[in-house]
Design a protein around this motif. Structure first.
Motif, PDB file in Angstrom:
ATOM      1  N   SER A 212       0.808  -1.128  -0.007  1.00  0.00           N
ATOM      2  CA  SER A 212      -0.091  -0.032  -0.116  1.00  0.00           C
ATOM      3  C   SER A 212       0.773   1.304   0.097  1.00  0.00           C
ATOM      4  N   ASP A 213       1.782   1.128   0.822  1.00  0.00           N
ATOM      5  CA  ASP A 213       2.688   2.416   0.815  1.00  0.00           C
ATOM      6  C   ASP A 213       3.750   2.570  -0.293  1.00  0.00           C
ATOM      7  N   ASN A 214       3.860   1.513  -1.126  1.00  0.00           N
ATOM      8  CA  ASN A 214       4.729   1.597  -2.203  1.00  0.00           C
ATOM      9  C   ASN A 214       3.572   2.139  -3.381  1.00  0.00           C
ATOM     10  N   THR A 215       2.467   1.584  -3.421  1.00  0.00           N
ATOM     11  CA  THR A 215       1.672   2.155  -4.285  1.00  0.00           C
ATOM     12  C   THR A 215       1.313   3.536  -4.106  1.00  0.00           C
ATOM     13  N   GLU A 216       1.094   3.972  -2.976  1.00  0.00           N
ATOM     14  CA  GLU A 216       0.941   5.583  -2.839  1.00  0.00           C
ATOM     15  C   GLU A 216       2.151   6.347  -3.210  1.00  0.00           C
ATOM     16  N   GLN A 217       3.427   5.851  -3.002  1.00  0.00           N
ATOM     17  CA  GLN A 217       4.585   6.653  -3.547  1.00  0.00           C
ATOM     18  C   GLN A 217       4.292   6.566  -5.145  1.00  0.00           C
ATOM     19  N   VAL A 218       3.930   5.515  -5.853  1.00  0.00           N
ATOM     20  CA  VAL A 218       3.945   5.428  -7.348  1.00  0.00           C
ATOM     21  C   VAL A 218       2.806   6.593  -7.765  1.00  0.00           C
ATOM     22  N   MET A 219       1.553   6.348  -7.074  1.00  0.00           N
ATOM     23  CA  MET A 219       0.605   7.146  -7.536  1.00  0.00           C
ATOM     24  C   MET A 219       0.742   8.628  -7.300  1.00  0.00           C
ATOM     25  N   ARG A 220       1.609   9.074  -6.201  1.00  0.00           N
ATOM     26  CA  ARG A 220       1.829  10.368  -5.990  1.00  0.00           C
ATOM     27  C   ARG A 220       3.078  11.064  -7.086  1.00  0.00           C
ATOM     28  N   LEU A 221       3.435  10.202  -7.733  1.00  0.00           N
ATOM     29  CA  LEU A 221       4.391  10.499  -8.944  1.00  0.00           C
ATOM     30  C   LEU A 221       3.588  11.385  -9.950  1.00  0.00           C
ATOM     31  N   PHE A 222       2.187  11.064 -10.067  1.00  0.00           N
ATOM     32  CA  PHE A 222       1.427  11.434 -11.220  1.00  0.00           C
ATOM     33  C   PHE A 222       0.353  11.995 -10.549  1.00  0.00           C
TER      34      PHE A 222
ATOM     35  N   ASN B 266      -0.967  14.235  -7.178  1.00  0.00           N
ATOM     36  CA  ASN B 266      -0.590  14.594  -5.873  1.00  0.00           C
ATOM     37  C   ASN B 266      -1.984  14.417  -4.840  1.00  0.00           C
ATOM     38  N   GLN B 267      -3.013  14.043  -5.440  1.00  0.00           N
ATOM     39  CA  GLN B 267      -4.349  14.017  -4.657  1.00  0.00           C
ATOM     40  C   GLN B 267      -4.470  12.499  -4.452  1.00  0.00           C
ATOM     41  N   SER B 268      -3.675  11.600  -4.617  1.00  0.00           N
ATOM     42  CA  SER B 268      -3.742  10.233  -4.280  1.00  0.00           C
ATOM     43  C   SER B 268      -3.263   9.920  -2.786  1.00  0.00           C
ATOM     44  N   TYR B 269      -3.827   9.038  -2.078  1.00  0.00           N
ATOM     45  CA  TYR B 269      -3.080   8.612  -0.853  1.00  0.00           C
ATOM     46  C   TYR B 269      -4.006   7.308  -0.512  1.00  0.00           C
ATOM     47  N   ILE B 270      -3.326   6.664   0.448  1.00  0.00           N
ATOM     48  CA  ILE B 270      -3.926   5.537   1.209  1.00  0.00           C
ATOM     49  C   ILE B 270      -4.357   5.890   2.565  1.00  0.00           C
ATOM     50  N   LYS B 271      -5.281   5.112   2.819  1.00  0.00           N
ATOM     51  CA  LYS B 271      -5.717   5.518   4.355  1.00  0.00           C
ATOM     52  C   LYS B 271      -6.149   3.833   4.866  1.00  0.00           C
ATOM     53  N   LYS B 272      -6.026   3.704   6.281  1.00  0.00           N
ATOM     54  CA  LYS B 272      -6.185   2.559   6.804  1.00  0.00           C
ATOM     55  C   LYS B 272      -7.636   2.557   7.150  1.00  0.00           C
ATOM     56  N   SER B 273      -8.498   1.378   6.846  1.00  0.00           N
ATOM     57  CA  SER B 273      -9.908   1.475   7.361  1.00  0.00           C
ATOM     58  C   SER B 273      -9.920   1.367   8.989  1.00  0.00           C
ATOM     59  N   GLU B 274     -10.584   1.933   9.384  1.00  0.00           N
ATOM     60  CA  GLU B 274     -10.810   1.958  10.816  1.00  0.00           C
ATOM     61  C   GLU B 274     -11.465   0.640  11.580  1.00  0.00           C
ATOM     62  N   ILE B 275     -12.246   0.134  10.308  1.00  0.00           N
ATOM     63  CA  ILE B 275     -13.030  -1.005  11.021  1.00  0.00           C
ATOM     64  C   ILE B 275     -12.549  -2.338  10.359  1.00  0.00           C
ATOM     65  N   HIS B 276     -12.192  -2.510   9.275  1.00  0.00           N
ATOM     66  CA  HIS B 276     -12.110  -3.666   8.380  1.00  0.00           C
ATOM     67  C   HIS B 276     -10.319  -3.807   8.305  1.00  0.00           C
ATOM     68  N   PRO B 277      -9.660  -4.877   7.880  1.00  0.00           N
ATOM     69  CA  PRO B 277      -8.253  -5.116   7.546  1.00  0.00           C
ATOM     70  C   PRO B 277      -8.045  -4.648   6.300  1.00  0.00           C
ATOM     71  N   TYR B 278      -8.069  -3.727   5.735  1.00  0.00           N
ATOM     72  CA  TYR B 278      -7.788  -3.227   4.306  1.00  0.00           C
ATOM     73  C   TYR B 278      -7.272  -1.724   4.396  1.00  0.00           C
TER      74      TYR B 278
ATOM     75  N   VAL C   3       7.122  -5.517  -7.812  1.00  0.00           N
ATOM     76  CA  VAL C   3       7.159  -4.147  -8.482  1.00  0.00           C
ATOM     77  C   VAL C   3       5.959  -3.910  -9.451  1.00  0.00           C
ATOM     78  N   LEU C   4       5.919  -5.043 -10.394  1.00  0.00           N
ATOM     79  CA  LEU C   4       4.835  -4.949 -11.304  1.00  0.00           C
ATOM     80  C   LEU C   4       3.542  -4.820 -10.742  1.00  0.00           C
ATOM     81  N   ASN C   5       3.451  -5.641  -9.532  1.00  0.00           N
ATOM     82  CA  ASN C   5       1.967  -5.514  -8.704  1.00  0.00           C
ATOM     83  C   ASN C   5       1.787  -4.183  -8.429  1.00  0.00           C
ATOM     84  N   VAL C   6       2.552  -3.668  -7.875  1.00  0.00           N
ATOM     85  CA  VAL C   6       2.561  -2.161  -7.126  1.00  0.00           C
ATOM     86  C   VAL C   6       2.069  -1.365  -8.337  1.00  0.00           C
ATOM     87  N   LEU C   7       2.666  -1.341  -9.582  1.00  0.00           N
ATOM     88  CA  LEU C   7       2.359  -0.386 -10.687  1.00  0.00           C
ATOM     89  C   LEU C   7       0.835  -1.046 -11.242  1.00  0.00           C
ATOM     90  N   ARG C   8       0.621  -2.181 -11.031  1.00  0.00           N
ATOM     91  CA  ARG C   8      -0.678  -2.863 -11.532  1.00  0.00           C
ATOM     92  C   ARG C   8      -1.820  -2.041 -10.627  1.00  0.00           C
TER      93      ARG C   8
END
Length: 182
Positions: A49-59, A61-73, A126-131
């Motif tokens: 998730s952190d690596n995906t957020e880093q990749v998305m922020r390259l393109f 800057n309004q992309s981010y990851i947030k931990k669900s407060e209730i569920h494990p995702y 790496v390809l999964n993070v890009l996916r």
């Protein structure tokens, strides 16, 4: 019966090595997952998730990851809109286990086998993070295509890469490689 065992020995050895490796690695991974509380996200999924957020922020800057407060995702936001969630199954570990099991079943020299497993696993990761990053952007722009993108196109992409790595391994590095090139 002995005649059939002799005749199919390479295939039977392949199956035994593949399934033994697969079962052991799956057991170890399951043990790792069981070390987390019921609604706790495992650290590999958090890292993906952190690596995906880093990749998305390259393109974007309004992309981010947030931990669900209730569920494990982890919730994935693109252009400040919630578009997807990253669950344990998204972390590609099960695909890497499958990849490793095949390579071990067709193992070659130890050093080359270990290097190929490491390099292939890293490439798959790496390809999964890009996916995940690409899938999130595409779901944002084409929300009606989500079932096709998530259920067909992107699994084809990741499993296609694994299949290509297997072909490269068998043709160039496995114990059968020298027989294939002659």
């Amino acid at each position: 019966m002995k005649k059939y065992f002799t005749l199919y020995k390479p295939f039977l050895l392949f199956l035994a090595a593949f399934f033994l490796t697969y079962i052991v690695l799956t057991f170890l991974y399951q043990h790792y997952l069981n070390s987390f509380e019921e609604n706790e996200i495992d650290s590999i999924t958090v890292m993906v998730s952190d690596n995906t957020e880093q990749v998305m922020r390259l393109f974007n800057n309004q992309s981010y990851i947030k931990k669900s407060e209730i569920h494990p995702y982890m919730k994935l936001f693109f252009n400040d809109k919630y578009v997807a969630r990253i669950v344990e199954g998204c972390n590609v570990v099960s695909v890497i286990i499958l990849f490793i099991s095949f390579v071990v079943a067709f193992s070659g020299k130890l050093k080359i086998t270990l290097l190929f497993i490491f390099g292939g696993s890293l490439l798959i990761y790496v390809l999964n993070v890009l996916r995940i990053a690409a899938l999130s952007a595409l779901i944002f722009y084409f929300p009606k295509q989500e079932p096709f993108l998530h259920g067909v196109l992107f699994p084809l992409y990741i499993y296609g890469v694994v299949f290509m790595l297997w072909l490269i391994w068998v043709r160039n590095f496995s114990r059968y490689a020298s027989k294939n090139t002659k």
